[in-house]
Design a protein around this motif. Structure first.
Motif, PDB file in Angstrom:
ATOM      1  N   ASN A 184       0.805  -1.223   0.000  1.00 11.10           N
ATOM      2  CA  ASN A 184       0.000   0.000   0.000  1.00 11.10           C
ATOM      3  C   ASN A 184       0.841   1.276   0.000  1.00 11.10           C
ATOM      4  OD1 ASN A 184      -2.863  -1.063   0.431  1.00 11.10           O
ATOM      5  ND2 ASN A 184      -1.720  -2.094   2.058  1.00 11.10           N
ATOM      6  N   GLY A 185       2.164   1.115  -0.027  1.00 10.64           N
ATOM      7  CA  GLY A 185       3.030   2.290   0.008  1.00 10.64           C
ATOM      8  C   GLY A 185       3.134   2.935   1.373  1.00 10.64           C
ATOM      9  N   VAL A 186       2.751   2.216   2.433  1.00  8.88           N
ATOM     10  CA  VAL A 186       2.732   2.810   3.772  1.00  8.88           C
ATOM     11  C   VAL A 186       3.754   2.162   4.718  1.00  8.88           C
ATOM     12  CG1 VAL A 186       0.337   3.549   3.595  1.00  8.88           C
ATOM     13  CG2 VAL A 186       0.859   1.300   4.558  1.00  8.88           C
ATOM     14  N   ALA A 187       4.706   1.408   4.187  1.00  2.00           N
ATOM     15  CA  ALA A 187       5.736   0.818   5.052  1.00  2.00           C
ATOM     16  C   ALA A 187       6.449   1.929   5.821  1.00  2.00           C
ATOM     17  CB  ALA A 187       6.728   0.026   4.215  1.00  2.00           C
ATOM     18  N   GLY A 188       6.540   1.760   7.115  1.00  2.52           N
ATOM     19  CA  GLY A 188       7.175   2.771   7.961  1.00  2.52           C
ATOM     20  C   GLY A 188       6.194   3.619   8.754  1.00  2.52           C
ATOM     21  N   GLU A 189       4.897   3.391   8.603  1.00  6.10           N
ATOM     22  CA  GLU A 189       3.906   4.193   9.335  1.00  6.10           C
ATOM     23  C   GLU A 189       3.753   3.691  10.775  1.00  6.10           C
ATOM     24  OE1 GLU A 189       2.207   6.867   9.002  1.00  6.10           O
ATOM     25  OE2 GLU A 189       2.634   7.397   6.913  1.00  6.10           O
ATOM     26  N   TRP A 190       4.851   3.707  11.496  1.00 10.58           N
ATOM     27  CA  TRP A 190       4.857   3.182  12.859  1.00 10.58           C
ATOM     28  C   TRP A 190       4.095   4.083  13.829  1.00 10.58           C
ATOM     29  CZ3 TRP A 190       8.082   5.120  17.087  1.00 10.58           C
ATOM     30  CH2 TRP A 190       8.699   6.347  16.757  1.00 10.58           C
ATOM     31  N   GLY A 191       3.894   5.349  13.476  1.00 10.88           N
ATOM     32  CA  GLY A 191       3.194   6.264  14.372  1.00 10.88           C
ATOM     33  C   GLY A 191       1.740   5.890  14.602  1.00 10.88           C
ATOM     34  N   HIS A 192       1.208   5.003  13.747  1.00 13.28           N
ATOM     35  CA  HIS A 192      -0.180   4.587  13.913  1.00 13.28           C
ATOM     36  C   HIS A 192      -0.298   3.150  14.409  1.00 13.28           C
ATOM     37  CE1 HIS A 192      -1.881   8.333  12.546  1.00 13.28           C
ATOM     38  NE2 HIS A 192      -0.944   8.363  11.621  1.00 13.28           N
ATOM     39  N   LEU A 194       0.546   5.633  18.559  1.00 15.85           N
ATOM     40  CA  LEU A 194       1.828   6.030  19.150  1.00 15.85           C
ATOM     41  C   LEU A 194       2.114   7.515  19.012  1.00 15.85           C
ATOM     42  CD1 LEU A 194       4.109   3.069  18.041  1.00 15.85           C
ATOM     43  CD2 LEU A 194       3.896   3.924  20.386  1.00 15.85           C
ATOM     44  N   GLU A 195       1.798   8.082  17.838  1.00 14.93           N
ATOM     45  CA  GLU A 195       2.183   9.470  17.620  1.00 14.93           C
ATOM     46  C   GLU A 195       1.475  10.425  18.570  1.00 14.93           C
ATOM     47  OE1 GLU A 195       1.455  10.586  13.565  1.00 14.93           O
ATOM     48  OE2 GLU A 195      -0.474  11.505  14.060  1.00 14.93           O
ATOM     49  N   ASP A 218      10.735  10.954  31.341  1.00 13.75           N
ATOM     50  CA  ASP A 218      10.896   9.525  31.659  1.00 13.75           C
ATOM     51  C   ASP A 218       9.807   8.688  30.974  1.00 13.75           C
ATOM     52  OD1 ASP A 218      13.113  10.014  33.209  1.00 13.75           O
ATOM     53  OD2 ASP A 218      12.039   9.934  35.122  1.00 13.75           O
ATOM     54  N   VAL A 219       8.563   9.162  31.035  1.00 16.32           N
ATOM     55  CA  VAL A 219       7.459   8.423  30.415  1.00 16.32           C
ATOM     56  C   VAL A 219       7.617   8.431  28.893  1.00 16.32           C
ATOM     57  CG1 VAL A 219       4.961   8.361  30.055  1.00 16.32           C
ATOM     58  CG2 VAL A 219       5.890   8.833  32.333  1.00 16.32           C
ATOM     59  N   HIS A 220       7.984   9.573  28.346  1.00 14.12           N
ATOM     60  CA  HIS A 220       8.194   9.667  26.901  1.00 14.12           C
ATOM     61  C   HIS A 220       9.278   8.691  26.447  1.00 14.12           C
ATOM     62  CE1 HIS A 220       9.943  11.473  23.178  1.00 14.12           C
ATOM     63  NE2 HIS A 220       8.668  11.613  22.872  1.00 14.12           N
ATOM     64  N   LEU A 221      10.371   8.631  27.178  1.00 14.54           N
ATOM     65  CA  LEU A 221      11.453   7.699  26.845  1.00 14.54           C
ATOM     66  C   LEU A 221      10.981   6.254  26.907  1.00 14.54           C
ATOM     67  CD1 LEU A 221      14.702   9.064  28.532  1.00 14.54           C
ATOM     68  CD2 LEU A 221      14.464   8.394  26.137  1.00 14.54           C
ATOM     69  N   ASP A 222      10.189   5.929  27.912  1.00 17.27           N
ATOM     70  CA  ASP A 222       9.727   4.552  28.059  1.00 17.27           C
ATOM     71  C   ASP A 222       8.806   4.158  26.902  1.00 17.27           C
ATOM     72  OD1 ASP A 222       9.420   2.040  29.647  1.00 17.27           O
ATOM     73  OD2 ASP A 222       7.330   2.700  29.698  1.00 17.27           O
ATOM     74  N   LEU A 223       7.850   5.035  26.563  1.00 11.71           N
ATOM     75  CA  LEU A 223       6.922   4.717  25.477  1.00 11.71           C
ATOM     76  C   LEU A 223       7.640   4.690  24.129  1.00 11.71           C
ATOM     77  CD1 LEU A 223       3.765   6.793  26.503  1.00 11.71           C
ATOM     78  CD2 LEU A 223       4.209   4.352  26.863  1.00 11.71           C
ATOM     79  N   LEU A 224       8.576   5.623  23.931  1.00 12.59           N
ATOM     80  CA  LEU A 224       9.346   5.640  22.680  1.00 12.59           C
ATOM     81  C   LEU A 224      10.262   4.428  22.611  1.00 12.59           C
ATOM     82  CD1 LEU A 224      10.095   7.067  20.076  1.00 12.59           C
ATOM     83  CD2 LEU A 224      11.668   8.521  21.387  1.00 12.59           C
ATOM     84  N   GLY A 225      10.875   4.074  23.735  1.00  6.86           N
ATOM     85  CA  GLY A 225      11.720   2.883  23.764  1.00  6.86           C
ATOM     86  C   GLY A 225      10.925   1.631  23.440  1.00  6.86           C
ATOM     87  N   HIS A 226       9.727   1.528  23.975  1.00 10.70           N
ATOM     88  CA  HIS A 226       8.864   0.376  23.681  1.00 10.70           C
ATOM     89  C   HIS A 226       8.528   0.328  22.195  1.00 10.70           C
ATOM     90  CE1 HIS A 226       5.000  -1.719  23.192  1.00 10.70           C
ATOM     91  NE2 HIS A 226       5.408  -2.490  24.191  1.00 10.70           N
ATOM     92  N   ALA A 227       8.191   1.488  21.612  1.00 13.18           N
ATOM     93  CA  ALA A 227       7.823   1.541  20.199  1.00 13.18           C
ATOM     94  C   ALA A 227       8.990   1.140  19.305  1.00 13.18           C
ATOM     95  CB  ALA A 227       7.349   2.949  19.848  1.00 13.18           C
ATOM     96  N   ILE A 269      15.267   1.424  24.759  1.00 15.09           N
ATOM     97  CA  ILE A 269      14.883   0.383  23.798  1.00 15.09           C
ATOM     98  C   ILE A 269      15.254  -0.990  24.347  1.00 15.09           C
ATOM     99  CG2 ILE A 269      15.316  -0.553  21.484  1.00 15.09           C
ATOM    100  CD1 ILE A 269      15.903   2.350  20.589  1.00 15.09           C
ATOM    101  N   GLY A 270      16.474  -1.076  24.853  1.00 15.75           N
ATOM    102  CA  GLY A 270      16.978  -2.353  25.353  1.00 15.75           C
ATOM    103  C   GLY A 270      16.134  -2.944  26.458  1.00 15.75           C
ATOM    104  N   ARG A 271      15.517  -2.100  27.272  1.00 17.68           N
ATOM    105  CA  ARG A 271      14.687  -2.603  28.374  1.00 17.68           C
ATOM    106  C   ARG A 271      13.454  -3.352  27.868  1.00 17.68           C
ATOM    107  NH1 ARG A 271      16.407   2.273  30.913  1.00 17.68           N
ATOM    108  NH2 ARG A 271      14.601   3.450  30.143  1.00 17.68           N
ATOM    109  N   HIS A 272      13.089  -3.128  26.621  1.00 15.72           N
ATOM    110  CA  HIS A 272      11.909  -3.784  26.056  1.00 15.72           C
ATOM    111  C   HIS A 272      12.276  -4.897  25.069  1.00 15.72           C
ATOM    112  CE1 HIS A 272       8.968  -1.005  27.786  1.00 15.72           C
ATOM    113  NE2 HIS A 272       9.828  -0.035  27.540  1.00 15.72           N
ATOM    114  N   LEU A 273      13.551  -5.283  25.050  1.00 21.13           N
ATOM    115  CA  LEU A 273      13.997  -6.390  24.211  1.00 21.13           C
ATOM    116  C   LEU A 273      14.375  -7.572  25.094  1.00 21.13           C
ATOM    117  CD1 LEU A 273      16.301  -4.445  21.706  1.00 21.13           C
ATOM    118  CD2 LEU A 273      14.004  -5.349  21.240  1.00 21.13           C
TER     119      LEU A 273
END
Length: 315
Positions: free
Chosen positions: A158-166, A192-193, A234-243, A276-280
């Motif tokens: 669909n040409g939308v590869a990379g739309e991780w914000g949704h 996510l966005e 801190d919360v922003h980092l955690d949610l972004l790290g998870h994503a 990121i590593g905390r969620h791997l």
């Protein structure tokens, strides 16, 4: 006028400005020859197409040839109809932008998402140059991105590869932070966005502190010891790290390059790899998280590279 083997015009369309950069192809490199910015005709589609035609005509004259054109557009294109959706340029919403531009320009034309163009620019000659795979993650007014393999943009069915914000965040991920599930303009909930973008950080800070402050102000307040600002980061980092950990598990990129306004925040490069590593799970390495080589100037360059990729594929 000097003649080159091939030329490419890259155009980055934003809500307030259109930037065109004309490039001459010299071997594997693209050399900038001409650059121009104009105000975006935001409400009249005929005015928009006329402005694009005039802009490209001047670029042709500077380059000395009729060049192929790549365009980076905000929003997405409906794969079934070809109509532009979710654009911050009202004149383009619901329009068959590609067909209209091909009709007036009469030349090869490639159209991609502006975030995908950013990723392609950073994959070829940018921060992730020479890497086997990379993901360009935009953190600006929204969150989007693009995935490249061996310097080529992968766009998908669909040409939308990379739309991780949704990608949606589950209520169970938000509840420990005391956050509600926010509605998204895309029609879904908990995207996510709505949390990890610039406005997302601002929205969370308002929730935690009652203060409406910009990301730069939030960072400054955190550095000064204001606890609600520290909590927001801190919360922003955690949610972004998870994503981004989810991206690592799905795509396993060799590098993640940040773009958009939040890419200017130094603490992300210091703390995001660990987040990121905390969620791997054990044994999975976190790829390097890199600042962009071209800053906010990569969109037009990436659009030109997209035009070259499409033209090469057709030969």
């Amino acid at each position: 006028m000097t003649n080159f083997k091939r030329g490419f015009h890259g155009i980055d369309i934003g809500g307030t400005k259109i930037e065109l950069v004309a490039f001459a192809e010299e071997g594997d490199r693209l050399r900038e020859v001409h650059r121009e910015r104009i105000a975006t005709p935001g409400t009249d589609f005929a005015e928009f197409t006329a402005a694009m035609q005039a802009l490209i005509g001047r670029a042709d004259a500077a380059l000395g040839m009729r060049a192929a054109v790549g365009v980076g557009l905000p929003g997405v294109i409906d794969s079934a109809t070809g109509r532009q959706l979710s654009s911050n340029v009202p004149a383009l919403n619901g329009r068959m932008v590609a067909d209209a531009l091909r009709g007036v320009l009469q030349r090869p034309l490639a159209i991609g998402n502006d975030c995908q163009c950013f990723a392609l620019s950073e994959a070829q000659g940018g921060a992730a140059d020479g890497m086997a795979t990379m993901f360009g993650a935009i953190l600006g007014t929204g969150a989007g991105g693009g995935f490249c393999i061996d310097g080529r943009l992968m766009r998908g069915l669909n040409g939308v590869a990379g739309e991780w914000g949704h990608w949606p965040l589950a209520a169970a991920q938000l509840a420990p932070h005391g956050l509600p599930v926010y509605d998204c303009p895309c029609g879904r909930r908990g995207c996510l966005e709505r949390y990890v973008s610039g406005p997302g950080m601002r929205r969370m800070h308002l929730h935690f502190s009652g203060k409406d402050e910009t990301p730069l102000a939030i960072v400054a307040r955190a550095q000064a010891g204001y606890e609600p600002a520290r909590h927001t980061l801190d919360v922003h980092l955690d949610l972004l790290g998870h994503a981004l950990a989810s991206l690592v598990l799905a795509l396993d990129p060799h590098a993640i390059v940040l773009g958009g306004g939040l890419s200017q925040l130094a603490h992300l490069y210091e703390k995001l790899p660990a987040a990121i590593g905390r969620h791997l799970f054990p044994g999975v390495r976190t790829p390097p998280v890199l600042p962009p080589a071209f800053g906010d100037a990569g969109g037009a360059r990436g659009a030109a590279l997209l035009a070259r990729q499409q033209l090469n594929d057709s030969l």
